[in-house]
Write a protein that holds these residues in place. Sequence first.
Motif, short mmCIF file in Angstrom:
data_model
loop_
_atom_site.label_atom_id
_atom_site.label_comp_id
_atom_site.label_asym_id
_atom_site.label_seq_id
_atom_site.Cartn_x
_atom_site.Cartn_y
_atom_site.Cartn_z
N VAL A 1 17.70 -42.43 37.80
CA VAL A 1 16.54 -44.17 37.62
C VAL A 1 17.18 -45.35 36.81
N GLY A 2 18.27 -44.14 35.49
CA GLY A 2 18.88 -45.52 34.73
C GLY A 2 19.79 -46.50 35.49
N TRP A 3 20.50 -45.86 36.47
CA TRP A 3 21.18 -46.54 36.81
C TRP A 3 21.02 -47.94 37.14
N LEU A 4 20.29 -47.28 38.34
CA LEU A 4 19.46 -48.52 38.77
C LEU A 4 18.77 -49.77 38.23
N ILE A 5 18.49 -49.27 37.05
CA ILE A 5 18.25 -50.22 36.28
C ILE A 5 18.64 -50.85 35.74
N ILE A 6 20.04 -50.31 35.96
CA ILE A 6 21.24 -51.02 35.40
C ILE A 6 21.76 -52.45 36.16
N GLY B 1 23.62 -34.43 37.41
CA GLY B 1 22.74 -33.28 37.50
C GLY B 1 23.91 -31.83 37.89
N ALA B 2 24.79 -32.24 38.60
CA ALA B 2 25.51 -31.09 38.83
C ALA B 2 26.30 -31.04 37.58
N GLY B 3 27.13 -31.95 37.24
CA GLY B 3 28.18 -31.36 35.73
C GLY B 3 26.73 -30.87 35.00
N ALA C 1 17.03 -38.80 35.43
CA ALA C 1 17.14 -39.86 34.57
C ALA C 1 18.33 -40.89 34.66
N ILE C 2 19.95 -39.86 35.36
CA ILE C 2 20.53 -40.26 35.37
C ILE C 2 20.86 -41.81 36.36
N SER D 1 23.45 -44.42 42.65
CA SER D 1 22.36 -43.92 42.04
C SER D 1 22.91 -42.81 42.22
N VAL D 2 22.51 -42.31 43.58
CA VAL D 2 22.06 -41.18 43.62
C VAL D 2 23.38 -40.67 43.51
N VAL D 3 24.49 -40.75 43.99
CA VAL D 3 25.59 -40.28 43.63
C VAL D 3 26.17 -39.76 42.17
N ALA D 4 25.91 -40.92 42.10
CA ALA D 4 25.53 -40.70 39.97
C ALA D 4 24.76 -39.92 39.52
#
Length: 51
Positions: free
Chosen positions: A12-17, A41-43, A9-10, A33-36
Amino acid sequence: MQAIWFGLAIFVGWLIIDWSKEKSISREQVLHSVVAGIIGGAGWALIEWIF
């Protein structure tokens, strides 16, 4: 499993922004976006593990 969905979700959301700001998507934006998504996800997985 929730951490994977949260990371996705992060991502996809980052890409949309990014797309809404510049109206195009570059490889650099996808990489960011992948790094975020991975960090998010790890967090989330770490928080689930602690609590």
